[in-house]
Design an enzyme around this catalytic site. Structure first.
Site: not given
Length: 392
Positions: A28, A110, A132, A134, A160, A169, A256, A280, A283
């Site tokens: 990951y 995060s 951070q 989202y 972000t 992924r 970001k 990122h 990713r």
């Protein structure tokens, strides 16, 4: 205590982390989306940039001290927000924050962390850290998160911008990534080879998303969490959301995920304090340029109205110096931090920071400088470093 005297570079930490961390969590952290082309380019493009060695220069009195959004830092490096950090090592976010505090660099938590905002505050004696955020559909939850970040003494909010939708992924799908791991035969066999990790996890209660479970209506366990998060990243994210967050937060804000000069100008106009040139970690959009390749264009477009930082591919102090020379006031490290954490916990994070700092200090001296804030493109060999993209 492990003897880290023979650990001399970030790659050494990566090798140990791969051996100690369960496959799904190592993969990951250490993989990109689709072909992983951008993921590889982030690191490879740093190696193309050559440095000018100078001689007969007084190298005494060197200092790597600088500032990032007005905050004094021991070197222009902050620990980047990384999801599931507490699955690389038990209580991983707490250990990372403690190591960052001791070293004198910022730590960023995060939204998708295992340890919560309150955990970090409690275990660092309410030392300031960054959070951070989202952008999610559930704006009431976002508002509660922001208020919790204020209460935890967060000194900056990192928004972000490049996760409205998820890049695929492949390894996560093949590994059946889940937190905690599902008790499948393959997982149990792999976990049996990771006794250090398993012992750590047995000794902690933090095994799910601490910022979310118990703080969202209807989300009380891992199964309900999975369905909630799958529907939460907001594809309608736009600059009005940034304005709303900025007003609600009222403090320092960092954007970001900027990879284009036009977006850099919009970020500067938004009134944010800093932007991070970031794909990122390779990713999201596979096929995007590396962060270091995009940096000169964004630094030029942003001007003096906003600080420009970058992350992606930094594995050494030399990489930090090259980013600084190409216009980055600061840098952020994700994988370099996670390798140290997965390998040796808090001691490994401290070792990663020490390695980067020593390389930064030594390379700066070889290039004829003693003060990091005076480093510019003159330390780079012409023709080896990226220049701003031509505007079509």
């Amino acid at each position: 205590m492990a003897d880290l005297s023979k650990i001399t570079c970030i790659e050494d930490l990566r090798v140990v982390a791969k051996r100690r961390v369960p496959r799904m969590f190592y993969d990951y952290a250490d993989s990109g989306s689709y072909t992983q082309g951008t993921y590889r380019a982030n690191e490879d493009d740093f190696q193309k940039i050559k440095l000018r060695q100078r001689v007969a220069v007084n190298m005494e009195g060197r200092s790597t001290r600088s500032t990032m959004i007005g905050q004094e830092v021991a070197m222009p490096v902050a620990i980047a927000p990384t999801g599931l950090t507490g699955m690389q090592h038990a209580d991983g976010e707490i250990l990372g924050a403690k190591a960052a505090k001791a070293f004198g660099v910022p730590f960023t938590l995060s939204t998708m962390s295992i340890c919560s905002l309150e955990d970090i505050a409690e275990h660092t004696d309410h030392h300031p850290f960054w959070f951070q955020l989202y952008v999610m559909r559930d704006k009431a939850f976002m508002e509660r998160l922001i208020n919790r970040a204020k209460a935890a003494n967060c000194s900056a909010l990192v928004v972000t911008l490049d996760l409205q939708i998820l890049g695929q992924r492949h390894k996560d799908i093949k590994n059946g990534l889940s937190t905690p791991p599902k008790p499948t035969l393959a997982n149990m066999i792999n976990l049996a080879t990771k006794p250090h990790w398993c012992l750590g996890m047995l000794g902690t209660k933090r095994r799910s998303f601490g910022n979310i479970v118990g703080h969202v209506d209807g989300v009380g366990d891992v199964s309900s969490l999975s369905s909630w998060t799958a529907d939460q990243f907001d594809p309608s994210l736009n600059w009005s959301d940034v304005e709303w967050i900025k007003k609600l937060w009222g403090g320092k804000i960092i954007l970001k995920g900027v990879m284009d000069a036009e977006d850099a100008r919009l970020a500067a106009q938004s009134g944010a304090d800093a932007l991070v040139v970031s794909n990122h970690g390779g990713r999201q959009l596979d096929g995007a340029p590396s962060s270091i390749e995009a940096l000169p264009s964004i630094a030029e477009a942003a001007g003096k109205d906003i600080e420009v930082w970058m992350d992606g591919g930094i594995r050494s102090g030399q990489d930090v110096l090259k980013a600084r020379a190409l216009g980055a006031q600061g840098t952020m490290i994700g994988r370099s931090f996670l390798y140290g954490l997965g390998a040796y916990g808090q001691a490994g994070v401290s070792k990663a920071l020490q390695i980067i700092h020593k390389e930064l200090d030594t390379t700066m001296a070889f290039c004829g400088h003693t003060q990091i804030d005076k480093v510019g493109r003159e330390i780079l060999l012409p023709g080896t470093y990226p220049k701003p993209f031509a505007v079509i």
